[in-house]
Design a protein around this motif. Structure first.
Motif, PDB file in Angstrom:
ATOM      1  N   ILE A  61      90.497  41.783  13.901  1.00 19.08           N
ATOM      2  CA  ILE A  61      89.083  41.415  13.863  1.00 19.08           C
ATOM      3  C   ILE A  61      88.184  42.649  13.956  1.00 19.08           C
ATOM      4  CG2 ILE A  61      88.805  41.065  16.358  1.00 19.08           C
ATOM      5  CD1 ILE A  61      87.156  38.493  15.595  1.00 19.08           C
ATOM      6  N   ARG A  62      87.071  42.575  13.253  1.00 16.93           N
ATOM      7  CA  ARG A  62      86.045  43.619  13.304  1.00 16.93           C
ATOM      8  C   ARG A  62      84.707  42.962  13.592  1.00 16.93           C
ATOM      9  NH1 ARG A  62      89.854  45.979  14.004  1.00 16.93           N
ATOM     10  NH2 ARG A  62      90.845  47.658  12.832  1.00 16.93           N
ATOM     11  N   TRP A  63      83.919  43.611  14.437  1.00 13.56           N
ATOM     12  CA  TRP A  63      82.593  43.088  14.762  1.00 13.56           C
ATOM     13  C   TRP A  63      81.544  44.077  14.295  1.00 13.56           C
ATOM     14  CZ3 TRP A  63      80.393  42.450  20.430  1.00 13.56           C
ATOM     15  CH2 TRP A  63      79.119  41.873  20.356  1.00 13.56           C
ATOM     16  N   ASP A 202     106.295  48.878  20.476  1.00 12.40           N
ATOM     17  CA  ASP A 202     104.979  49.445  20.780  1.00 12.40           C
ATOM     18  C   ASP A 202     104.802  50.847  20.210  1.00 12.40           C
ATOM     19  OD1 ASP A 202     102.432  49.054  22.295  1.00 12.40           O
ATOM     20  OD2 ASP A 202     103.097  50.951  23.184  1.00 12.40           O
ATOM     21  N   ARG A 203     103.566  51.100  19.842  1.00  8.53           N
ATOM     22  CA  ARG A 203     103.197  52.400  19.260  1.00  8.53           C
ATOM     23  C   ARG A 203     103.582  53.577  20.156  1.00  8.53           C
ATOM     24  NH1 ARG A 203      98.112  51.268  17.931  1.00  8.53           N
ATOM     25  NH2 ARG A 203      96.863  52.202  19.525  1.00  8.53           N
ATOM     26  N   SER A 204     103.601  53.380  21.470  1.00  9.12           N
ATOM     27  CA  SER A 204     103.884  54.502  22.378  1.00  9.12           C
ATOM     28  C   SER A 204     105.291  55.068  22.155  1.00  9.12           C
ATOM     29  CB  SER A 204     103.699  54.065  23.835  1.00  9.12           C
ATOM     30  OG  SER A 204     104.558  52.991  24.139  1.00  9.12           O
ATOM     31  N   VAL A 238     102.993  53.682  12.913  1.00  7.63           N
ATOM     32  CA  VAL A 238     103.745  54.723  12.205  1.00  7.63           C
ATOM     33  C   VAL A 238     102.773  55.526  11.327  1.00  7.63           C
ATOM     34  CG1 VAL A 238     105.671  55.214  10.660  1.00  7.63           C
ATOM     35  CG2 VAL A 238     105.757  53.222  12.181  1.00  7.63           C
ATOM     36  N   GLU A 239     102.704  56.817  11.623  1.00 12.75           N
ATOM     37  CA  GLU A 239     101.703  57.647  10.943  1.00 12.75           C
ATOM     38  C   GLU A 239     102.314  58.694  10.014  1.00 12.75           C
ATOM     39  OE1 GLU A 239      99.118  59.226  13.976  1.00 12.75           O
ATOM     40  OE2 GLU A 239      98.288  57.247  14.452  1.00 12.75           O
ATOM     41  N   THR A 240     103.571  59.055  10.252  1.00 11.08           N
ATOM     42  CA  THR A 240     104.158  60.140   9.458  1.00 11.08           C
ATOM     43  C   THR A 240     105.507  59.732   8.845  1.00 11.08           C
ATOM     44  OG1 THR A 240     105.447  61.149  11.257  1.00 11.08           O
ATOM     45  CG2 THR A 240     103.142  61.836  11.052  1.00 11.08           C
TER      46      THR A 240
HETATM   47  P1  C2E Z   1      97.257  45.553  18.425  1.00 12.72           P
HETATM   48  O1  C2E Z   1      97.513  44.117  18.189  1.00 12.72           O
HETATM   49  O2  C2E Z   1      98.335  46.347  19.072  1.00 12.72           O
HETATM   50  O3  C2E Z   1      96.843  46.146  17.010  1.00 12.72           O
HETATM   51  C1  C2E Z   1      97.210  47.431  16.551  1.00 12.72           C
HETATM   52  C2  C2E Z   1      96.069  48.399  16.681  1.00 12.72           C
HETATM   53  O4  C2E Z   1      96.523  49.689  16.262  1.00 12.72           O
HETATM   54  C3  C2E Z   1      94.876  48.071  15.789  1.00 12.72           C
HETATM   55  O5  C2E Z   1      93.710  48.488  16.472  1.00 12.72           O
HETATM   56  C4  C2E Z   1      95.133  48.943  14.558  1.00 12.72           C
HETATM   57  O6  C2E Z   1      93.962  49.240  13.843  1.00 12.72           O
HETATM   58  C5  C2E Z   1      95.713  50.180  15.209  1.00 12.72           C
HETATM   59  N1  C2E Z   1      96.604  50.919  14.315  1.00 12.72           N
HETATM   60  C6  C2E Z   1      97.280  50.475  13.241  1.00 12.72           C
HETATM   61  N2  C2E Z   1      98.032  51.453  12.695  1.00 12.72           N
HETATM   62  C7  C2E Z   1      97.842  52.557  13.440  1.00 12.72           C
HETATM   63  C8  C2E Z   1      98.358  53.910  13.394  1.00 12.72           C
HETATM   64  O7  C2E Z   1      99.164  54.275  12.539  1.00 12.72           O
HETATM   65  N3  C2E Z   1      97.923  54.755  14.367  1.00 12.72           N
HETATM   66  C9  C2E Z   1      97.038  54.378  15.322  1.00 12.72           C
HETATM   67  N4  C2E Z   1      96.655  55.289  16.221  1.00 12.72           N
HETATM   68  N5  C2E Z   1      96.542  53.124  15.416  1.00 12.72           N
HETATM   69  C10 C2E Z   1      96.937  52.216  14.480  1.00 12.72           C
HETATM   70  P2  C2E Z   1      92.411  47.582  16.506  1.00 12.72           P
HETATM   71  O8  C2E Z   1      92.239  46.904  15.176  1.00 12.72           O
HETATM   72  O9  C2E Z   1      91.309  48.421  17.045  1.00 12.72           O
HETATM   73  O10 C2E Z   1      92.779  46.455  17.553  1.00 12.72           O
HETATM   74  C11 C2E Z   1      92.991  46.786  18.900  1.00 12.72           C
HETATM   75  C12 C2E Z   1      93.564  45.598  19.663  1.00 12.72           C
HETATM   76  O11 C2E Z   1      92.596  44.541  19.724  1.00 12.72           O
HETATM   77  C13 C2E Z   1      94.781  44.992  18.992  1.00 12.72           C
HETATM   78  O12 C2E Z   1      95.922  45.735  19.331  1.00 12.72           O
HETATM   79  C14 C2E Z   1      94.762  43.598  19.594  1.00 12.72           C
HETATM   80  O13 C2E Z   1      95.336  43.592  20.865  1.00 12.72           O
HETATM   81  C15 C2E Z   1      93.272  43.318  19.714  1.00 12.72           C
HETATM   82  N6  C2E Z   1      92.830  42.489  18.576  1.00 12.72           N
HETATM   83  C16 C2E Z   1      92.471  42.864  17.333  1.00 12.72           C
HETATM   84  N7  C2E Z   1      92.126  41.802  16.578  1.00 12.72           N
HETATM   85  C17 C2E Z   1      92.274  40.714  17.367  1.00 12.72           C
HETATM   86  C18 C2E Z   1      92.074  39.295  17.177  1.00 12.72           C
HETATM   87  O14 C2E Z   1      91.706  38.816  16.101  1.00 12.72           O
HETATM   88  N8  C2E Z   1      92.323  38.490  18.266  1.00 12.72           N
HETATM   89  C19 C2E Z   1      92.758  38.984  19.468  1.00 12.72           C
HETATM   90  N9  C2E Z   1      92.981  38.118  20.472  1.00 12.72           N
HETATM   91  N10 C2E Z   1      92.962  40.289  19.670  1.00 12.72           N
HETATM   92  C20 C2E Z   1      92.726  41.150  18.642  1.00 12.72           C
END
Ligand code: C2E
Ligand code: CA
Ligand code: CA
Ligand code: CA
Length: 279
Positions: A61-63, A202-204, A238-240
């Protein structure tokens, strides 16, 4: 606190005022945004390196706030959870994701599945299973093309209750994955009782996998564990190419991250998919 009420009061009051000032502004904005006009879903593809195919996309989601610009979900989802607004936002997200997927199926854009994030409070809401069932039924989408991403945090506490909800969702036919896997507290005893399909590593664990002396083994262990339990795995963040190669060596071939694509607005995502089909 009772021995020094004056000090305590001043400290607490300042903290509260600052916090609630920020929170109140954003909270009322979030309520207003709740009609859906300021929200948008971005989609990030998931790829299987073994077949080089897109296996799905995660809806994020984006706001678009009228004055603050783009507010990150990392900022407003926790607030939505605290205030209870998450139910309406999550309902909008799920319906919108279904609407998009139904459109792609109709247009013949080959996206096997779309996943939606559920935060703990959504998961524990008594309306969840009925809601998911009714939206899936109304959309006409084969339920196994929809996936819900849950964190371990949603399922701790009352395990019996969690298992009941998960079974209810499996009855509807949607796929289930555990997001941010490895950062929570699921014990193996619970994990084997969860009717889930996928562990999202997880990404970590991905971030330092190239340099770390331990993270490749951790990933390998998660992959083996998933295999024993009959789950798939996918790695996020995954970035690289080097990270992807290390993951592949640990037999994790499904990946998601900037290496493949950033999360994209709908039109850009559709363009991404069309470009892949042509080549
Ligand atoms: P998440 O579910 O762990 O989502 C992955 C986050 O990592 C996303 O951030 C995504 O944009 C980011 N990401 C993807 N690929 C990469 C990468 O290669 N490197 C890095 N550094 N980051 C990457 P985003 O979109 O800012 O979302 C953050 C968190 O917000 C999400 O973590 C999720 O927990 C929550 N979220 C997002 N959309 C929704 C939704 O529609 N509903 C709910 N309940 N939570 C949401
Ligand atoms: Ca997720
Ligand atoms: Ca995640
Ligand atoms: Ca996360």
């Amino acid at each position: 606190a009772k021995r020094n009420p004056e000090h305590k009061y001043v400290f607490y009051d300042n903290g509260m005022r600052e916090r609630s000032g920020f929170t109140l502004g954003l909270e009322s904005d979030l309520r207003r945004a709740g009609n859906g006009d300021e929200f948008e879903l971005y989609f990030q593809p998931k790829l299987d390196l073994a077949t080089d195919r897109v296996i799905g996309a995660e809806a994020l989601i984006r706001w678009q706030h009228p004055t603050r610009g783009m507010v990150s979900p990392a900022e407003f989802i926790p607030l939505a959870e605290e205030t209870g607004l998450i139910w309406d936002i999550g309902a909008w997200t799920f319906m919108e994701a279904c609407r998009r997927l139904a459109g792609w199926i109709e247009q013949g854009i080959p996206i096997p599945s779309v996943s939606v994030n559920l935060s703990p409070r959504q998961f524990q809401d008594a309306r969840l299973v009925g809601f998911v069932r009714s939206v899936v039924d109304a959309s006409g989408i084969p339920p196994d093309r929809l996936e819900l991403e849950l964190t371990e945090g949603a399922m701790i506490g009352d395990i019996e209750k969690a298992v009941t909800i998960l079974n209810g969702l499996k009855d509807v036919g949607v796929r289930l994955s555990i997001d941010d896997f490895g950062t929570g507290y699921s014990s193996l005893a619970y994990l084997k009782r969860f009717p889930i399909d996928t562990l999202k590593i997880d990404r970590s664990f991905v971030r330092d996998i190239v340099k770390s002396s331990t993270d490749p083994a951790i990933v390998g262990t998660i992959v083996n564990l998933a295999e024993s339990l009959g789950f798939d795995t996918i790695a996020e963040g995954v970035e690289t190419v080097e990270q992807a190669e290390m993951l592949r060596q640990q037999r994790c071939t499904r990946i998601q991250g900037y290496l493949i694509s950033r999360p994209l607005p709908v039109e850009a995502f559709e363009a991404f998919m069309r470009a892949r089909v042509v080549t």
